[in-house]
Design a protein around this motif. Structure first.
Motif, PDB file in Angstrom:
ATOM      1  N   GLU A 136       0.840  -1.212   0.000  1.00 21.05           N
ATOM      2  CA  GLU A 136       0.000   0.000   0.000  1.00 21.05           C
ATOM      3  C   GLU A 136       0.865   1.249   0.000  1.00 21.05           C
ATOM      4  OE1 GLU A 136      -1.254   1.999   3.166  1.00 21.05           O
ATOM      5  OE2 GLU A 136      -0.852   0.520   4.721  1.00 21.05           O
ATOM      6  N   LYS A 184      -5.265  11.022   0.626  1.00 23.54           N
ATOM      7  CA  LYS A 184      -5.359   9.689   1.234  1.00 23.54           C
ATOM      8  C   LYS A 184      -6.673   9.094   0.736  1.00 23.54           C
ATOM      9  CE  LYS A 184      -6.043   7.652   5.845  1.00 23.54           C
ATOM     10  NZ  LYS A 184      -6.040   7.930   7.303  1.00 23.54           N
ATOM     11  N   VAL A 232      -5.384   0.673   3.245  1.00 25.39           N
ATOM     12  CA  VAL A 232      -5.615  -0.774   3.181  1.00 25.39           C
ATOM     13  C   VAL A 232      -6.919  -1.061   2.445  1.00 25.39           C
ATOM     14  CG1 VAL A 232      -6.137  -2.832   4.573  1.00 25.39           C
ATOM     15  CG2 VAL A 232      -4.231  -1.331   5.220  1.00 25.39           C
ATOM     16  N   GLY A 261       0.059  -1.973   9.976  1.00 27.42           N
ATOM     17  CA  GLY A 261      -1.046  -2.369  10.846  1.00 27.42           C
ATOM     18  C   GLY A 261      -2.354  -1.954  10.210  1.00 27.42           C
ATOM     19  N   SER A 307     -12.508   2.260  10.783  1.00 27.29           N
ATOM     20  CA  SER A 307     -11.843   2.312   9.484  1.00 27.29           C
ATOM     21  C   SER A 307     -12.591   1.484   8.448  1.00 27.29           C
ATOM     22  CB  SER A 307     -10.419   1.791   9.610  1.00 27.29           C
ATOM     23  OG  SER A 307      -9.803   1.743   8.343  1.00 27.29           O
ATOM     24  N   ASP A 324     -11.184  -0.070   6.345  1.00 31.03           N
ATOM     25  CA  ASP A 324     -10.369  -1.279   6.148  1.00 31.03           C
ATOM     26  C   ASP A 324     -11.167  -2.531   6.518  1.00 31.03           C
ATOM     27  OD1 ASP A 324      -8.330   0.506   5.610  1.00 31.03           O
ATOM     28  OD2 ASP A 324      -7.072  -0.076   7.318  1.00 31.03           O
ATOM     29  N   LYS A 335      -3.436  -1.175  14.255  1.00 28.50           N
ATOM     30  CA  LYS A 335      -2.647  -0.128  14.915  1.00 28.50           C
ATOM     31  C   LYS A 335      -3.036  -0.007  16.390  1.00 28.50           C
ATOM     32  CE  LYS A 335      -3.108   2.582  11.280  1.00 28.50           C
ATOM     33  NZ  LYS A 335      -2.892   1.906   9.994  1.00 28.50           N
ATOM     34  N   THR A 340      -5.374   9.158  12.181  1.00 30.35           N
ATOM     35  CA  THR A 340      -4.333   8.124  12.178  1.00 30.35           C
ATOM     36  C   THR A 340      -2.950   8.727  11.885  1.00 30.35           C
ATOM     37  OG1 THR A 340      -5.907   6.353  11.709  1.00 30.35           O
ATOM     38  CG2 THR A 340      -3.617   5.946  11.091  1.00 30.35           C
ATOM     39  N   ASN A 349       7.855   0.354  13.894  1.00 27.90           N
ATOM     40  CA  ASN A 349       6.913   0.288  12.769  1.00 27.90           C
ATOM     41  C   ASN A 349       7.620  -0.306  11.552  1.00 27.90           C
ATOM     42  OD1 ASN A 349       4.870   0.774  10.884  1.00 27.90           O
ATOM     43  ND2 ASN A 349       4.679   2.939  11.320  1.00 27.90           N
TER      44      ASN A 349
HETATM   45  N1  PSU Z   1       0.149   0.745   8.509  1.00 30.31           N
HETATM   46  C1  PSU Z   1       1.184   1.523   8.958  1.00 30.31           C
HETATM   47  N2  PSU Z   1       1.061   2.875   8.794  1.00 30.31           N
HETATM   48  C2  PSU Z   1      -0.033   3.455   8.191  1.00 30.31           C
HETATM   49  C3  PSU Z   1      -1.101   2.633   7.714  1.00 30.31           C
HETATM   50  C4  PSU Z   1      -0.952   1.273   7.903  1.00 30.31           C
HETATM   51  O1  PSU Z   1       2.188   1.017   9.501  1.00 30.31           O
HETATM   52  O2  PSU Z   1      -0.074   4.687   8.052  1.00 30.31           O
HETATM   53  C5  PSU Z   1      -2.322   3.268   7.018  1.00 30.31           C
HETATM   54  C6  PSU Z   1      -3.045   2.248   6.148  1.00 30.31           C
HETATM   55  O3  PSU Z   1      -3.134   2.784   4.843  1.00 30.31           O
HETATM   56  C7  PSU Z   1      -4.423   2.100   6.760  1.00 30.31           C
HETATM   57  C8  PSU Z   1      -4.649   3.497   7.266  1.00 30.31           C
HETATM   58  O4  PSU Z   1      -5.387   1.700   5.834  1.00 30.31           O
HETATM   59  O5  PSU Z   1      -3.360   3.767   7.878  1.00 30.31           O
HETATM   60  C9  PSU Z   1      -5.837   3.554   8.189  1.00 30.31           C
HETATM   61  O6  PSU Z   1      -6.388   4.839   8.140  1.00 30.31           O
HETATM   62  P1  PSU Z   1      -7.861   5.114   8.752  1.00 30.31           P
HETATM   63  O7  PSU Z   1      -7.711   4.800  10.223  1.00 30.31           O
HETATM   64  O8  PSU Z   1      -8.112   6.605   8.482  1.00 30.31           O
HETATM   65  O9  PSU Z   1      -8.819   4.232   8.031  1.00 30.31           O
END
Ligand code: PSU
Ligand code: MN
Length: 305
Positions: free
Chosen positions: A26, A87, A107, A126, A141, A143, A160, A265, A284
């Motif tokens: 990703e 994003k 994701v 994560g 999310s 995701d 995460k 995030t 990470n």
């Molecule tokens: N994994 C990491 N760092 C990140 C992410 C994943 O180590 O920044 C990203 C991924 O793209 C995941 C997103 O889909 O963070 C989640 O964002 P949100 O909580 O806004 O859905």
């Protein structure tokens, strides 16, 4: 989706048509999840890790309204360095296509596009999930929803740790997403080796992951994902005491500054990098590197199956 919107690189297309191993990567982690310029080095390094394990990397991003699977080095540089890159979750993809916008894929968007392109295995850091305080703001999310209806294997270091991890695990269960621990009985904690939560199933080898994938297809039913939860090695994790203290500060800062929605995030991850003097970044990265390597081994096992 019209085929001109999703364009795999020649290398990725050739590998897919030959039934060879391909791993999707990703781009939001690169553009929004990691500080510059380290993010560009990491983007290149992850591709190299996948290659050295014998698979073809397919980093996914949307550039000028076209979704690409497999980027040139110049395109990778755009993802890492371009100001104002959006994003993009799955729901944002048609808008990006229509407005010829550029953006990194989360994701949810990456899983969706990877599956559309015919890629079965995906590595990330994560997963996103249910945010703390979800009873107030319903922030969950996308995701999770995408993984509940996309036939894909995602290798991750759990979800995460900024999230409500037990609530996220409950949602994955409710939505029918298969979760296995890789050489662990504990669900990983992203920066931490363990989240403290149990995981029901444990596998020991990439071949076992490939066998589960065959089982998914043989059984039919809803097109759900397989989450292979692969912990960061204990010796490379963030110090748990430091993690808990700094995370509490980060959550308080987000609340104070009114950070919400897509920004939360990246804000929390960025806060942790600063406040741990880069230690969270190292943890990470260790997690993501391990996930890229394991995903490549699963892709090789899957392709050989
Ligand atoms: N994994 C990491 N760092 C990140 C992410 C994943 O180590 O920044 C990203 C991924 O793209 C995941 C997103 O889909 O963070 C989640 O964002 P949100 O909580 O806004 O859905
Ligand atoms: Mn959200």
């Amino acid at each position: 989706m019209h085929s001109t919107f999703l364009q795999p690189s020649d290398e990725v297309a050739a590998a897919l048509s030959a039934g060879g191993p391909v791993v999707a990567l990703e781009s939001t982690i690169i553009s929004h999840g990691l500080p510059r310029p380290r993010n560009l080095e990491v983007a290149r390094e992850l591709e190299e890790i996948v290659r050295s394990a014998g698979a073809v990397p397919a980093t996914i991003a949307v550039l000028d309204g076209v979704a690409r699977a497999g980027l040139t080095d110049a395109e990778l540089e755009r993802v890492a360095m371009e100001d104002g890159l959006r994003k993009l979750g799955q729901r944002d993809l048609p808008v990006a296509a229509a407005l010829k916008a550029s953006g990194a894929t989360t994701v949810s968007a990456t899983s969706f596009l990877a599956a559309r392109a015919g890629i079965r295995i995906f590595a990330t850091g994560g997963l996103g999930g249910v945010h703390r305080g979800w009873t107030e703001d319903q922030d969950e999310s996308a995701d999770l929803d995408t993984l509940a209806r996309t036939r894909l294997t995602v290798v991750c270091a759990g979800v995460k740790s900024i999230l409500d991890v037990p609530a996220t695990l409950q949602r994955l269960e409710t939505r029918g997403v298969t979760v296995v621990g890789y050489r662990t009985d504990r669900f990983p904690g992203f920066y931490l080796h363990s989240s403290g939560q149990p995981v029901d199933w444990r596998i020991e080898t990439p071949e076992e992951a490939a066998a589960i994938m065959r089982g998914q297809d043989a059984l039919g039913g809803p097109q759900t994902a397989l989450v292979v939860a692969n912990p960061v090695p204990a010796e490379q994790q963030l110090d748990p005491e430091l993690h808990d203290r700094v995370l509490a500060e980060a959550l308080a800062a987000a609340e104070r500054d009114g950070v919400t929605g897509q920004a939360i995030t990246p804000f929390l991850l960025g806060y942790l990098v600063e406040a741990t003097g880069g230690a969270s970044l190292e943890a990470n990265l260790a997690a993501v590197r391990g996930n890229a390597a394991l995903a490549a081994r699963i892709a090789v096992a899957w392709a050989g199956a």
